[in-house]
Enzyme design. Structure first.
Site, PDB file in Angstrom:
ATOM      1  CG  LEU A 219      -1.760   1.246   1.462  1.00  0.00           C
ATOM      2  CD1 LEU A 219      -2.707   1.485   0.295  1.00  0.00           C
ATOM      3  CD2 LEU A 219      -2.541   1.132   2.773  1.00  0.00           C
ATOM      4  CG  HIS A 220       2.892   2.767   3.357  1.00  0.00           C
ATOM      5  ND1 HIS A 220       3.296   3.761   4.221  1.00  0.00           N
ATOM      6  CD2 HIS A 220       1.747   2.267   3.900  1.00  0.00           C
ATOM      7  CE1 HIS A 220       2.449   3.853   5.241  1.00  0.00           C
ATOM      8  NE2 HIS A 220       1.502   2.942   5.057  1.00  0.00           N
ATOM      9  CG  ASP A 221       6.253   0.512  -3.924  1.00  0.00           C
ATOM     10  OD1 ASP A 221       7.061   1.474  -3.942  1.00  0.00           O
ATOM     11  OD2 ASP A 221       6.188  -0.326  -4.842  1.00  0.00           O
TER      12      ASP A 221
ATOM     13  CG  ASN B 153       6.967   5.216   3.877  1.00  0.00           C
ATOM     14  OD1 ASN B 153       5.758   4.987   3.746  1.00  0.00           O
ATOM     15  ND2 ASN B 153       7.650   5.946   2.996  1.00  0.00           N
TER      16      ASN B 153
END
Length: 411
Positions: free
Chosen positions: A155-157, A183
């Site tokens: 999700l964060h990428d 992050n």
């Protein structure tokens, strides 16, 4: 002496007669066959049955010849040659004949620059799937975290994606962004991805991208947990897991794609909400990525270390709350039901397949995709052509002509 010669002559006449009868039976139109009677062991001859084949007649002649040789020692030596010939009436090994008659299969690897314009998108897609199936056991053997950790990393990428302009997104840039406060919880999962990447790269001829690993590892990690939950309820000997959870299978229902390219630097800051995010921040975040309440509610439990925090924030929005109620009704079916699992995998795919710099590539859209090697193939029954293989050792043998493989005895 004269009596034995006479006996031999008599037997020779009988053998010739049998041969003439066999030929006549073959050439004549009325069909003659032997059929077993249901009332006795006697053999009845009927003209309405299928015709005796040439091979059957010749085999019967060979049997008569063998009987004559066994009953008359004087003829045994004379009949040896005929008997040997009669017993090889099958024509020998077909595979050996083909191996002799066909030219040798030749596979000549060519450069990607030369090969990719000559291969279609379907062939390239199949080569990528070969590659994915080859690395799957390596990935599974090195997964060492709960799938929620890999979900958060994915999700964060992908979370930097902007649907307007199709910029940033699932491109592996997270490896340059781990020092950002939002992050901080992704470091452990990325360390695991680093370990998996080293293991994969040691077994293939083209290294896998960070972007692809970050996107696909959650699929495999989730399936490990789904199977564990299912067998805890249904028992280890229950055979229905794959049938019920087909929607989570990366080669069937899930249809994972690979070929994402790695960024060579970080994406812009401020695109992923942090620990102090509000409900409005989360809604705006997913809207900017081109996603909606279905994806937001599915990912909500994986956003923070405490699963309840993300979900509590999400359901403060009315639309999100109704979606959450639907998901909760799926969960009430129990751990043996595939509903929640299929939803998780489907929404993960929505994000990892669509939030890619430049937008989602269609089949054949990338003229020179990752994990594909090219070769010129000819011989072995093949029409000379350029073909594709997965980029790992030995894949050219699996990708060559099936007919040629049978000839060589590989299959």
């Amino acid at each position: 002496m004269s009596s034995s010669i006479a006996a031999a002559s008599s037997i020779g006449v009988k053998a010739n007669a049998l041969t003439r009868v066999s030929k006549r039976a073959i050439n004549s139109k009325p069909a003659v066959v032997c059929s077993a009677s249901s009332k006795s062991d006697d053999v009845a001859v009927g003209s309405s049955q299928d015709a005796v084949t040439r091979r059957q007649a010749l085999a019967a002649g060979a049997a008569v010849t063998a009987t004559l040789g066994a009953s008359t020692p004087a003829l045994a030596g004379l009949l040896d040659g005929a008997l040997d010939g009669a017993l090889t009436l099958g024509g020998g090994d077909v595979k050996e004949k083909r191996a002799v008659n066909l030219p040798e299969l030749q596979i000549e690897f060519i450069s990607r620059e030369e090969g990719y314009p000559l291969a279609n998108g379907g062939e390239k897609g199949r080569a990528q799937q070969q590659y994915l199936k080859f690395i799957e056991p390596v990935i599974v053997a090195n997964i060492d975290l709960p799938y929620s950790e890999y979900m958060r990393l994915a999700l964060h990428d992908a979370g930097t994606y902007e649907v307007v302009g199709k910029k940033n997104g699932a491109n592996g840039s997270i490896r340059f962004e781990l020092d950002r406060p939002e992050n901080a919880l992704c470091k452990k999962a990325f360390a695991s991805i680093e370990k998996i990447k080293k293991a994969v790269d040691a077994t293939v001829t083209q290294p896998i991208s960070y972007a692809d690993l970050i996107a696909i590892v959650p699929h495999f990690a989730a399936r490990i947990q789904f199977a564990k939950d299912y067998y805890e309820v249904m028992g280890e000997d229950d055979p229905n897991y794959e049938f019920l959870f087909i929607g989570t299978n990366p080669y069937l229902g899930a249809k994972m794609r690979i070929g994402r390219k790695d960024a060579d630097g970080p994406d812009p800051e401020g695109l992923v909400p942090g620990e102090d995010a509000s409900t409005e921040d989360l809604v705006a975040w997913f809207k900017r990525m081109g996603l909606g309440p279905n994806q937001l509610v599915m990912f909500a439990p994986y956003m923070y270390e405490n699963p309840a925090k993300g979900l509590d924030l999400a359901v403060q929005d009315g639309t999100n709350a109704s979606v959450a109620n639907q998901y909760e009704s799926q969960r009430k079916l129990g751990k043996r039901a595939p509903g929640p699992a299929v939803t998780i995998i489907k929404k993960l795919k929505d994000m990892t397949d669509n939030c890619i710099p430049g937008g989602p590539p269609y089949v054949g859209g990338d003229r020179d995709p990752n994990y594909v090697e090219y070769a010129y193939i000819r011989g072995g029954g093949e029409i000379p052509r350029v073909t594709t293989f997965g980029a790992y050792p030995g894949s050219s043998d699996l990708g060559s002509s099936k007919f040629a493989q049978k000839v060589r005895g590989d299959r």
